[in-house]
Design an enzyme around this catalytic site. Structure first.
Site, short mmCIF file in Angstrom:
data_model
loop_
_atom_site.label_atom_id
_atom_site.label_comp_id
_atom_site.label_asym_id
_atom_site.label_seq_id
_atom_site.Cartn_x
_atom_site.Cartn_y
_atom_site.Cartn_z
N ASP A 56 10.13 -2.63 -3.19
CA ASP A 56 8.86 -1.69 -2.44
C ASP A 56 9.29 -1.71 -1.03
O ASP A 56 10.52 -2.34 -0.96
CB ASP A 56 7.59 -2.23 -2.46
CG ASP A 56 7.35 -3.74 -2.10
OD1 ASP A 56 7.02 -3.75 -0.50
OD2 ASP A 56 7.17 -4.90 -3.26
N GLU B 228 -4.72 -5.28 1.60
CA GLU B 228 -4.99 -6.59 1.92
C GLU B 228 -5.71 -6.82 2.98
O GLU B 228 -5.78 -6.06 4.23
CB GLU B 228 -3.24 -7.37 1.77
CG GLU B 228 -2.45 -6.05 2.51
CD GLU B 228 -1.25 -6.72 3.10
OE1 GLU B 228 -1.08 -7.43 3.65
OE2 GLU B 228 -0.60 -5.74 1.75
#
Length: 267
Positions: A67, A153
């Protein structure tokens, strides 16, 4: 002639029987090619700060990918693919008004090199889910190889948004975001999350949702007891040919044949 042929067959069977292969993590980068998914190979990446894995080393999984965001800079995608990169999730957007300036470059580079890609959105709890989903849609064209990703998150170091809603609110907002993207792109996004967020919000209760879990110091079965996961981010300090500096590396939970079917949306 028939007897000689029989003896040759028996000799070949004797040589072949019981032949073992080395553990996947010991293979060289180009040593394994799966005939059902020829673009998938066991990688041999480095790590600037490797963890001493006690159980279920990430190398047991054959399908690995990255990523990336603006912080990786330009990437030589053909070199990365040749080293064992089988997929990439690319940062596209953040909140309701931030777009990653390298998204298009990374997307086009991955496409040109034949690296399957999806995009991810970094969620901020100071914006409505609908507004953030629309921002993502405005910046990410259709045509991705993989489902997109909702990155959820806590943001304690943000200069603009440090809200921590309760789990019920988080799950409701996530549900709205996922539903909007699923209607637009035709495939439900994955949810990426971290250990503390997962525990604090009970986000695993989201229906019809696959998870991508961060765990850089233990296998997900240890760090997320009872979880079901599709991707595992196992390091944030990976060293991959074609990528400048450190990069996140992930593995898919399955063998190459399962990866090929999942990627093709056969599940």
């Amino acid at each position: 002639m028939r007897a000689a042929l029989m003896l040759a067959v028996l000799a070949f069977a004797t040589l072949s029987c019981g032949r073992s292969t080395p553990p996947p993590q010991k293979l060289e980068a180009n040593a394994f090619l799966d005939t059902t998914a020829p673009s998938v190979i066991f990688p041999a990446f480095g790590d600037a700060d490797p963890h001493d894995w006690e159980e279920r080393h990430p190398g047991h999984y054959p399908v690995h990918g990255l990523d990336v965001s603006r912080w990786q800079g330009p990437i030589d995608w053909r070199t990365a693919k040749a080293s064992g990169v089988s997929f990439v999730f690319i940062k596209a957007t953040e909140g309701g008004d931030v777009a990653d300036p390298m998204f298009d470059d990374h997307r086009r580079g991955a496409q040109a090199a034949g690296v399957p890609w999806g995009a991810y959105h970094y969620y901020y709890f100071c914006r409505p889910a609908r507004e953030q989903a629309q921002w993502f849609i405005e910046n990410v064209p259709k045509g991705a190889d993989l489902p997109h990703v909702l990155d959820m998150e806590w943001t304690p170091h943000s200069r603009t948004c440090t809200l921590r809603p309760d789990g019920r609110t988080v799950r409701a907002e996530a549900q709205r975001f996922l539903d909007i993207l699923e209607r637009h792109y035709g495939r439900r996004p994955i949810v990426y999350t971290t250990v503390d967020f997962y525990a604090d919000t009970d986000i695993a209760r989201l229906p019809k949702t696959e998870f991508w879990l961060r765990s850089v110091a233990g296998h997900p079965r240890q760090v997320y007891p009872g979880s079901i996961w599709r991707f595992w981010q196992y390091t944030g300090t990976g060293l991959v040919p074609g990528v400048q500096g450190r990069v996140d590396i992930n593995t898919f939970n399955g063998q190459p044949d399962i990866w090929a079917r999942w990627k093709a949306n056969a599940y």
